[in-house]
Design an enzyme around this catalytic site. Structure first.
Site, PDB file in Angstrom:
ATOM      1  N   SER A  13       0.838  -1.218   0.000  1.00  0.00           N
ATOM      2  CA  SER A  13       0.000   0.000   0.000  1.00  0.00           C
ATOM      3  C   SER A  13       0.863   1.256   0.000  1.00  0.00           C
ATOM      4  O   SER A  13       0.533   2.248  -0.646  1.00  0.00           O
ATOM      5  CB  SER A  13      -0.952  -0.020   1.192  1.00  0.00           C
ATOM      6  OG  SER A  13      -0.264   0.168   2.420  1.00  0.00           O
ATOM      7  N   MET A  89      10.452  -6.231   4.856  1.00  0.00           N
ATOM      8  CA  MET A  89      10.564  -6.795   6.195  1.00  0.00           C
ATOM      9  C   MET A  89      11.841  -7.590   6.427  1.00  0.00           C
ATOM     10  O   MET A  89      11.912  -8.428   7.306  1.00  0.00           O
ATOM     11  CB  MET A  89       9.348  -7.686   6.492  1.00  0.00           C
ATOM     12  CG  MET A  89       8.012  -6.965   6.391  1.00  0.00           C
ATOM     13  SD  MET A  89       7.918  -5.494   7.414  1.00  0.00           S
ATOM     14  CE  MET A  89       7.535  -6.245   8.987  1.00  0.00           C
ATOM     15  N   ASN A 106      13.362   4.607   4.204  1.00  0.00           N
ATOM     16  CA  ASN A 106      12.491   3.589   4.795  1.00  0.00           C
ATOM     17  C   ASN A 106      11.382   4.276   5.568  1.00  0.00           C
ATOM     18  O   ASN A 106      11.561   5.384   6.088  1.00  0.00           O
ATOM     19  CB  ASN A 106      13.277   2.682   5.757  1.00  0.00           C
ATOM     20  CG  ASN A 106      12.390   1.602   6.382  1.00  0.00           C
ATOM     21  OD1 ASN A 106      11.630   0.938   5.675  1.00  0.00           O
ATOM     22  ND2 ASN A 106      12.466   1.454   7.681  1.00  0.00           N
ATOM     23  N   HIS A 108       8.917   3.650   8.805  1.00  0.00           N
ATOM     24  CA  HIS A 108       8.815   2.800  10.003  1.00  0.00           C
ATOM     25  C   HIS A 108       7.567   3.239  10.781  1.00  0.00           C
ATOM     26  O   HIS A 108       7.364   4.450  10.990  1.00  0.00           O
ATOM     27  CB  HIS A 108      10.074   2.966  10.863  1.00  0.00           C
ATOM     28  CG  HIS A 108      10.065   2.173  12.113  1.00  0.00           C
ATOM     29  ND1 HIS A 108      10.323   0.813  12.144  1.00  0.00           N
ATOM     30  CD2 HIS A 108       9.796   2.529  13.386  1.00  0.00           C
ATOM     31  CE1 HIS A 108      10.220   0.388  13.390  1.00  0.00           C
ATOM     32  NE2 HIS A 108       9.902   1.392  14.170  1.00  0.00           N
ATOM     33  N   LEU A 143      19.937   0.092  12.668  1.00  0.00           N
ATOM     34  CA  LEU A 143      18.537  -0.240  12.370  1.00  0.00           C
ATOM     35  C   LEU A 143      17.587   0.866  12.843  1.00  0.00           C
ATOM     36  O   LEU A 143      17.615   1.284  14.011  1.00  0.00           O
ATOM     37  CB  LEU A 143      18.158  -1.563  13.053  1.00  0.00           C
ATOM     38  CG  LEU A 143      16.715  -2.022  12.805  1.00  0.00           C
ATOM     39  CD1 LEU A 143      16.528  -2.444  11.351  1.00  0.00           C
ATOM     40  CD2 LEU A 143      16.324  -3.152  13.746  1.00  0.00           C
ATOM     41  N   ASP A 144      16.768   1.357  11.901  1.00  0.00           N
ATOM     42  CA  ASP A 144      15.715   2.346  12.229  1.00  0.00           C
ATOM     43  C   ASP A 144      16.279   3.574  12.948  1.00  0.00           C
ATOM     44  O   ASP A 144      15.624   4.171  13.804  1.00  0.00           O
ATOM     45  CB  ASP A 144      14.644   1.691  13.123  1.00  0.00           C
ATOM     46  CG  ASP A 144      13.944   0.550  12.399  1.00  0.00           C
ATOM     47  OD1 ASP A 144      13.493  -0.381  13.097  1.00  0.00           O
ATOM     48  OD2 ASP A 144      13.880   0.584  11.150  1.00  0.00           O
TER      49      ASP A 144
END
Ligand code: GRF
Length: 194
Positions: A13, A89, A106, A108, A143-144
Protein backbone atom coordinates in the site's frame (compact mmCIF):
# COMPACT_ATOMS: atom_id res chain seq x y z
CA UNK A 1 13.89 12.77 -13.61
CA UNK A 2 14.86 10.64 -10.60
CA UNK A 3 14.60 6.88 -11.09
CA UNK A 4 12.96 5.24 -8.06
CA UNK A 5 13.07 1.56 -7.08
CA UNK A 6 10.75 0.33 -4.32
CA UNK A 7 11.26 -2.75 -2.15
CA UNK A 8 8.24 -4.45 -0.60
CA UNK A 9 7.40 -7.61 1.30
CA UNK A 10 3.61 -7.58 1.38
CA UNK A 11 0.53 -5.71 0.23
CA UNK A 12 2.45 -2.71 -1.06
CA UNK A 13 0.00 0.00 0.00
CA UNK A 14 2.90 2.38 0.65
CA UNK A 15 4.39 1.45 -2.74
CA UNK A 16 1.08 2.30 -4.39
CA UNK A 17 0.90 5.62 -2.58
CA UNK A 18 4.39 6.47 -3.84
CA UNK A 19 3.64 5.32 -7.41
CA UNK A 20 0.43 7.35 -7.52
CA UNK A 21 2.14 10.49 -6.25
CA UNK A 22 5.03 10.04 -8.68
CA UNK A 23 2.48 9.73 -11.47
CA UNK A 24 0.77 12.95 -10.42
CA UNK A 25 3.89 14.92 -9.64
CA UNK A 26 6.03 13.91 -12.58
CA UNK A 27 9.12 14.37 -10.40
CA UNK A 28 10.36 10.79 -10.73
CA UNK A 29 9.80 7.55 -12.54
CA UNK A 30 9.28 4.17 -10.87
CA UNK A 31 11.79 1.79 -12.47
CA UNK A 32 11.35 -1.33 -10.33
CA UNK A 33 9.24 -2.86 -7.58
CA UNK A 34 11.07 -5.81 -6.01
CA UNK A 35 10.11 -8.15 -3.19
CA UNK A 36 11.77 -10.82 -1.07
CA UNK A 37 8.47 -12.71 -1.26
CA UNK A 38 7.31 -13.96 -4.68
CA UNK A 39 3.77 -14.07 -3.28
CA UNK A 40 3.74 -10.44 -2.20
CA UNK A 41 0.44 -8.94 -3.37
CA UNK A 42 2.20 -5.68 -4.07
CA UNK A 43 3.98 -7.26 -7.03
CA UNK A 44 0.69 -7.76 -8.86
CA UNK A 45 -0.36 -4.20 -8.02
CA UNK A 46 2.91 -2.85 -9.41
CA UNK A 47 2.64 -4.95 -12.57
CA UNK A 48 -0.91 -3.64 -13.04
CA UNK A 49 0.60 -0.14 -13.03
CA UNK A 50 3.04 -1.21 -15.76
CA UNK A 51 6.04 -1.12 -13.44
CA UNK A 52 8.81 -3.72 -13.91
CA UNK A 53 8.85 -6.15 -10.98
CA UNK A 54 11.26 -8.68 -9.52
CA UNK A 55 10.90 -11.32 -6.86
CA UNK A 56 14.02 -12.56 -5.10
CA UNK A 57 12.90 -15.20 -2.63
CA UNK A 58 15.12 -14.89 0.43
CA UNK A 59 14.24 -18.46 1.40
CA UNK A 60 16.00 -19.74 -1.74
CA UNK A 61 19.40 -18.54 -0.52
CA UNK A 62 21.74 -20.15 2.02
CA UNK A 63 22.52 -16.86 3.74
CA UNK A 64 21.71 -13.17 3.91
CA UNK A 65 24.67 -12.10 1.82
CA UNK A 66 23.81 -14.31 -1.17
CA UNK A 67 20.19 -13.17 -1.05
CA UNK A 68 21.28 -9.53 -0.98
CA UNK A 69 23.71 -10.08 -3.87
CA UNK A 70 20.85 -11.42 -6.00
CA UNK A 71 18.58 -8.57 -4.91
CA UNK A 72 21.26 -5.95 -5.62
CA UNK A 73 21.73 -7.38 -9.09
CA UNK A 74 18.05 -6.76 -9.87
CA UNK A 75 18.15 -3.30 -8.31
CA UNK A 76 21.33 -2.22 -10.09
CA UNK A 77 19.97 -3.44 -13.43
CA UNK A 78 17.17 -0.87 -13.01
CA UNK A 79 19.75 1.85 -12.29
CA UNK A 80 17.72 3.70 -9.60
CA UNK A 81 18.75 7.05 -8.18
CA UNK A 82 16.61 6.45 -5.07
CA UNK A 83 15.65 3.23 -3.26
CA UNK A 84 12.48 3.26 -1.13
CA UNK A 85 11.87 0.48 1.39
CA UNK A 86 8.10 0.27 1.79
CA UNK A 87 6.92 -2.47 4.09
CA UNK A 88 10.14 -4.33 3.38
CA UNK A 89 10.56 -6.80 6.20
CA UNK A 90 14.13 -8.06 5.85
CA UNK A 91 17.02 -6.75 7.94
CA UNK A 92 19.73 -5.54 5.55
CA UNK A 93 23.43 -6.06 6.21
CA UNK A 94 25.79 -3.07 6.49
CA UNK A 95 27.40 -4.23 3.23
CA UNK A 96 24.13 -3.92 1.33
CA UNK A 97 23.30 -0.60 2.96
CA UNK A 98 26.70 0.84 2.05
CA UNK A 99 25.86 0.27 -1.64
CA UNK A 100 22.87 2.60 -1.40
CA UNK A 101 23.49 4.77 1.65
CA UNK A 102 22.52 8.36 1.07
CA UNK A 103 19.82 7.41 -1.44
CA UNK A 104 17.83 4.77 0.48
CA UNK A 105 14.69 5.62 2.48
CA UNK A 106 12.49 3.59 4.79
CA UNK A 107 9.15 4.10 6.47
CA UNK A 108 8.81 2.80 10.00
CA UNK A 109 5.48 2.64 11.86
CA UNK A 110 6.49 4.52 15.00
CA UNK A 111 7.63 7.98 16.06
CA UNK A 112 11.36 7.16 16.09
CA UNK A 113 13.47 7.08 18.14
CA UNK A 114 10.61 5.44 20.05
CA UNK A 115 10.04 1.77 19.23
CA UNK A 116 12.65 0.76 16.65
CA UNK A 117 12.14 -2.83 15.51
CA UNK A 118 8.91 -4.77 15.45
CA UNK A 119 5.47 -4.69 17.12
CA UNK A 120 5.54 -0.91 17.36
CA UNK A 121 1.81 -0.42 17.85
CA UNK A 122 1.54 -3.05 20.58
CA UNK A 123 4.44 -1.37 22.39
CA UNK A 124 2.86 2.09 22.12
CA UNK A 125 -0.44 0.75 23.49
CA UNK A 126 1.32 -1.11 26.30
CA UNK A 127 3.14 2.09 27.25
CA UNK A 128 -0.14 4.00 27.36
CA UNK A 129 1.06 6.50 24.75
CA UNK A 130 -1.49 9.17 23.80
CA UNK A 131 -0.09 9.50 20.30
CA UNK A 132 1.60 7.27 17.73
CA UNK A 133 2.65 7.63 14.12
CA UNK A 134 5.29 6.88 11.52
CA UNK A 135 8.73 8.03 10.47
CA UNK A 136 10.49 8.20 7.11
CA UNK A 137 14.24 8.10 7.55
CA UNK A 138 17.41 7.55 5.57
CA UNK A 139 18.62 3.99 5.94
CA UNK A 140 21.97 3.58 7.66
CA UNK A 141 23.69 0.58 9.25
CA UNK A 142 21.98 1.39 12.56
CA UNK A 143 18.54 -0.24 12.37
CA UNK A 144 15.71 2.35 12.23
CA UNK A 145 18.12 5.09 13.33
CA UNK A 146 19.09 7.04 10.22
CA UNK A 147 18.46 10.79 9.74
CA UNK A 148 14.75 11.51 10.04
CA UNK A 149 13.17 13.00 6.90
CA UNK A 150 9.58 13.12 8.08
CA UNK A 151 7.13 12.15 10.79
CA UNK A 152 3.34 11.99 10.98
CA UNK A 153 1.35 11.77 14.21
CA UNK A 154 -2.03 10.23 15.03
CA UNK A 155 -3.90 10.09 18.34
CA UNK A 156 -4.18 6.85 20.27
CA UNK A 157 -7.88 6.52 21.06
CA UNK A 158 -9.57 4.76 23.98
CA UNK A 159 -10.25 1.16 23.08
CA UNK A 160 -7.62 1.12 20.35
CA UNK A 161 -6.31 -2.29 19.44
CA UNK A 162 -3.05 -3.00 17.64
CA UNK A 163 -5.06 -3.34 14.43
CA UNK A 164 -7.09 -0.16 14.80
CA UNK A 165 -3.97 1.83 15.61
CA UNK A 166 -2.03 0.24 12.73
CA UNK A 167 -4.81 1.17 10.33
CA UNK A 168 -4.83 4.79 11.55
CA UNK A 169 -1.03 5.03 11.22
CA UNK A 170 -1.11 3.46 7.76
CA UNK A 171 -3.36 6.26 6.50
CA UNK A 172 -0.77 8.88 7.46
CA UNK A 173 2.07 6.74 6.12
CA UNK A 174 0.44 7.05 2.72
CA UNK A 175 0.40 10.85 3.13
CA UNK A 176 3.89 11.25 4.55
CA UNK A 177 6.03 9.00 2.37
CA UNK A 178 5.10 10.65 -0.98
CA UNK A 179 5.70 14.11 0.45
CA UNK A 180 9.11 13.08 1.73
CA UNK A 181 10.02 11.41 -1.56
CA UNK A 182 9.10 14.55 -3.53
CA UNK A 183 11.29 16.66 -1.30
CA UNK A 184 14.14 14.12 -1.26
CA UNK A 185 14.01 13.81 -5.07
CA UNK A 186 14.44 17.59 -5.23
CA UNK A 187 17.56 17.31 -3.09
CA UNK A 188 15.89 18.77 -0.01
CA UNK A 189 16.38 16.85 3.23
CA UNK A 190 14.42 19.29 5.43
CA UNK A 191 12.21 17.09 7.66
CA UNK A 192 8.43 17.13 7.05
CA UNK A 193 6.25 17.03 10.17
CA UNK A 194 2.55 16.17 9.70
C1 GRF B 1 2.67 -1.59 7.40
O1 GRF B 1 2.43 -2.11 8.68
C2 GRF B 1 3.46 -0.34 7.50
O2 GRF B 1 3.27 0.27 8.77
C3 GRF B 1 4.89 -0.75 7.37
O3 GRF B 1 4.87 -1.94 6.58
C4 GRF B 1 3.58 -2.57 6.68
C5 GRF B 1 3.05 -2.97 5.33
O4 GRF B 1 2.95 -1.85 4.54
N1 GRF B 1 5.65 0.29 6.73
P1 GRF B 1 2.52 -1.96 2.96
O5 GRF B 1 1.02 -1.97 2.92
O6 GRF B 1 3.09 -3.28 2.43
O7 GRF B 1 3.09 -0.76 2.34
Amino acid sequence: MKRVAILISGGGSNMLALVRDIGQGGYATPVLVASNDPEAKGLEKAAAQGIPTAAVDHRAFPNRESFEAALAEKIDAAQPDILCLAGFMRILTPGFIRRYEGRMLNIHPSLLPKYPGLHTHARALAAGDREAGCTVHEVTADLDAGPILGQARVPVLPGDTENSLAARVLTVEHQLYPQVLRRFAAGDRTPILL
